[in-house]
Design an enzyme around this catalytic site. Structure first.
Site, PDB file in Angstrom:
ATOM      1  N   SER A  43       0.827  -1.206   0.000  1.00 50.59           N
ATOM      2  CA  SER A  43       0.000   0.000   0.000  1.00 50.59           C
ATOM      3  C   SER A  43       0.865   1.260   0.000  1.00 50.59           C
ATOM      4  O   SER A  43       0.519   2.269  -0.634  1.00 50.59           O
ATOM      5  CB  SER A  43      -0.928  -0.001   1.215  1.00 50.59           C
ATOM      6  OG  SER A  43      -1.794  -1.116   1.185  1.00 50.59           O
ATOM      7  N   ASP A  59      -4.216  -3.270  -5.214  1.00 48.50           N
ATOM      8  CA  ASP A  59      -3.476  -3.549  -3.983  1.00 48.50           C
ATOM      9  C   ASP A  59      -4.130  -4.763  -3.346  1.00 48.50           C
ATOM     10  O   ASP A  59      -5.267  -4.698  -2.864  1.00 48.50           O
ATOM     11  CB  ASP A  59      -3.531  -2.342  -3.052  1.00 48.50           C
ATOM     12  CG  ASP A  59      -2.780  -2.586  -1.748  1.00 48.50           C
ATOM     13  OD1 ASP A  59      -1.888  -3.457  -1.738  1.00 48.50           O
ATOM     14  OD2 ASP A  59      -3.076  -1.914  -0.758  1.00 48.50           O
ATOM     15  N   ASP A 117      15.894   1.128   2.565  1.00 47.65           N
ATOM     16  CA  ASP A 117      16.409   2.134   3.495  1.00 47.65           C
ATOM     17  C   ASP A 117      16.635   1.553   4.891  1.00 47.65           C
ATOM     18  O   ASP A 117      17.462   2.052   5.661  1.00 47.65           O
ATOM     19  CB  ASP A 117      15.441   3.319   3.579  1.00 47.65           C
ATOM     20  CG  ASP A 117      14.016   2.897   3.909  1.00 47.65           C
ATOM     21  OD1 ASP A 117      13.495   2.014   3.197  1.00 47.65           O
ATOM     22  OD2 ASP A 117      13.439   3.437   4.863  1.00 47.65           O
ATOM     23  N   SER A 157     -32.022 -38.399   0.653  1.00 46.04           N
ATOM     24  CA  SER A 157     -31.516 -37.306  -0.215  1.00 46.04           C
ATOM     25  C   SER A 157     -31.492 -35.987   0.559  1.00 46.04           C
ATOM     26  O   SER A 157     -32.310 -35.103   0.309  1.00 46.04           O
ATOM     27  CB  SER A 157     -32.346 -37.179  -1.487  1.00 46.04           C
ATOM     28  OG  SER A 157     -33.726 -37.158  -1.245  1.00 46.04           O
TER      29      SER A 157
END
Length: 638
Positions: A44, A116, A174, A549
């Site tokens: 996201s 997403d 990072d 059934s």
């Protein structure tokens, strides 16, 4: 933020010339892609960053985003781009994606629709939904965690769903100090798995969705060691599946027969593959009739040519039988039509697959009844091992054989998504319970054909001077089904009617002696009885069947085998406590003590008919009264 900030201003051309603005965007190509991966890999956030960098955020949205970031964000004082996509309150509170969120953005070269998709395993079905129309998949991996189980699952699904273009986005670089060795190790690990899955090629890109590294330009200052494309550059230049589809043979599933007046009869649909021009010879499948294209009509006028992806109305030079569900194809290369297939199936429902049960199968504009056999195997998406399985549960993937009640026009999914991809729909809840990909038709379907016979079912019925019927008695054990059915047959015999009684216990001594009482075996039991009863009705008989059934779906399946009005459902309505008190065979006592498992009414459900043709109450009626009531309801018999 000041209004003059250029990153958040809409294109000035909108105000100056809206027509020119729309025409500019109309002529751009459209790429559909998905983002997928494990939980918290940053899907996201990446999409939010793409919207931000492509200037698709309006000023009021930016203000709202800043406020939401302060309230729900996970990035401290920075903007949390994930909040642009995670719109559900539950998602924002938990910091995860639950539903599939679609977002549009555009660059100077191309338009995009990105889905997403959720990373949690319990939402794999949502991921399948998003991937079903995608041309490309961006598989994100958290640089700190590497390749995880859900990464493998989604990669396998991406390949299974026929997505040819894959981007391996190693995100959060990072947080690992942009270490090249970390990126290289992840790429090497994923390469080994991709080969096992069947992904022949992928494009690895080191990114930071939060910081923006290698999103719009590459290499970033933090990754001088990277020599590949930026993510946006790759998305703008990758080949579209629609381009490849135009090179295929012509295919157009008919969605609607357009007959506004007596002088016009056209066949509307979206071209799934190839190109078509007036004068081209076409074939209608499955009938095999041929004709030529007269005109290609649209709202804006006739066209000289139609290509894959366009929605058009075709008119033919000849009056041929063609309706919704048929496929208009190139005459010299038509697709197959078959009623038995091998397929890969992804199960999407919390209630497991019921082998032998009838589901709606929807493939393009075709809708038929399909029964799925027990899986040949289930696929372990982590090891790719084939596991023995009797059914498929939620999110399970397996290979199955299935049969349809009439031929379906198809192509293998590898060759055509439009004619190879299908969904399964529960007939009673209308829930989509499975998504599948057809591999090939079974050879036995090609070698077995209906043999024409001279004497018809009407001839058989005429000889007996009666109309065929199936009187289907259903109710709990001990309700009196067999006793009442026997009395009805006695009275019909006195009326010189040709009958046959199929009793549940008697049939299990021979035809169904190999079946137990599990839910799957009960379904197969009724399927077999339905087929036998149909053959007897074809012979002109009045067939009486006395079976518990217990499931509505199977009773409906038998009803659909017969012409309208020939299936008569008779509900022998006896309360459980009354049936248990009778307990002639001692079965309830065994079930209560645990000696008898899967007994209807005790530890296995009974789904009572909602609108039976006939209902008899054995508490208030004697056997003779119930039989007379039934016969009075079914008269006349011819």
């Amino acid at each position: 933020m000041e209004k003059s900030h250029p990153a958040y201003e809409t294109d000035s051309l909108i105000a100056e010339d809206i027509g020119a603005y729309l025409e500019t965007h109309q002529n751009k190509s459209l790429l559909r892609f998905i983002t997928c991966g494990s939980v918290d890999d940053g899907k996201s956030t990446l999409i939010g960053r793409l919207l931000y960098d492509s200037k698709m955020i309006f000023e009021d949205q930016l203000a709202s985003l800043e406020a939401d970031s302060a309230k729900h964000g996970t990035q401290g004082q920075e903007i949390d781009f994930a909040l642009l996509v995670d719109g559900l309150a539950a998602e924002r509170e938990q910091g995860i994606t639950i539903d599939v969120a679609y977002r549009f953005f555009t660059t100077e070269k191309r338009k995009f629709i990105v889905a997403d998709t959720p990373g949690h395993e319990q939402y794999t079905r949502n991921m399948v939904t998003g991937a079903s129309t995608a041309d490309l998949a961006v598989i994100l991996i958290d640089a700190r965690k590497g390749v995880l189980q859900q990464t493998r699952r989604h990669s396998f699904l991406v390949h299974l769903l026929g997505i040819k273009h894959v981007v391996l986005a190693v995100n959060k670089m990072d947080l690992v100090d942009y270490a090249a060795e970390t990126f290289d190790a992840i790429v090497a690990d994923y390469t080994a798995f991709a080969k096992e899955v069947g992904i022949e090629a992928f494009t690895p890109i080191p990114i930071s969705g939060f910081k923006g590294d290698n999103i719009t330009s590459a290499p970033s200052a933090n990754t001088p060691w990277y020599s590949g494309p930026a993510l946006i550059d790759h998305l703008e230049t990758v080949e579209l599946s629609s381009t490849a589809a135009q090179d295929a043979s012509f295919r157009m599933p008919v969605q609607w027969v357009n007959r506004p007046n007596l002088d016009f009869r056209g066949f509307a649909g979206q071209v799934a593959g190839g190109t078509i021009k007036p004068g081209d010879t076409v074939r209608v499948v499955p009938s095999g009739k041929t004709s030529t294209i007269k005109t290609i009509a649209t709202f804006d006028g006739d066209l000289d040519e139609a290509v894959a992806g366009q929605s058009v109305t075709l008119t033919l030079a000849d009056e041929v039988d063609c309706s919704r569900g048929d496929v208009i194809t190139a005459a010299d290369n038509p697709p197959e039509a078959s009623d038995q297939f091998c397929a890969k199936l992804v199960w999407l429902d919390e209630e497991a697959l019921k082998p032998g049960r009838g589901y709606w199968l929807k493939l393009g504009s075709q809708t038929v009844t399909a029964t799925v056999q027990s899986p040949k195997f289930e696929i372990d998406v982590n090891s790719l091992d084939h596991l023995a399985a009797k059914t498929l549960g939620l999110n399970a993937i397996g290979e199955v054989e299935l049969a349809t009640d009439k031929p379906v026009v198809f192509e293998p999914y590898d060759a055509s998504r439009s004619l190879g991809g299908f969904i399964l729909i529960d007939k009673f809840t209308n829930a989509t319970v499975g998504a599948g990909m057809l591999n090939f038709s079974l050879r036995r379907a090609q070698n077995v054909h209906w043999q024409a016979t001279t004497i018809t079912r009407d001839d058989h019925a005429g000889l007996k001077n009666q109309k065929p019927r199936i009187l289907w008695f259903t109710g709990l054990s001990g309700s009196g089904k067999s006793t009442i059915a026997n009395e009805v047959e006695k009275q019909l015999s006195l009326m010189n009617r040709h009958t046959f009684l199929l009793d549940g216990d008697n049939v299990r001594h021979g035809l169904n002696k190999d079946l137990g009482f599990t839910e799957t075996d009960r379904i197969e039991n009724i399927r077999r009885i339905g087929e036998v009863a149909k053959l007897m009705a074809d012979a002109g008989l009045i067939v009486l069947t006395a079976f518990i059934s217990p499931f509505r779906a199977e009773r409906q399946m038998v009803r659909e085998m017969l012409p309208e009005g020939e299936f008569i459902e008779i509900f022998v309505d006896t309360p459980l406590d009354v049936a248990e008190a009778r307990d002639v065979k001692g079965l309830y006592k065994k079930a209560r003590s645990g000696e008898l498992k899967n007994f209807t009414g005790i530890d296995s459900p009974y789904e009572a008919p909602e609108t039976p043709e006939i209902r008899v109450n054995t508490v208030d009626m004697s056997v003779e009264e119930a039989a007379q009531h039934i016969i009075a309801q079914i008269l006349p018999l011819k």
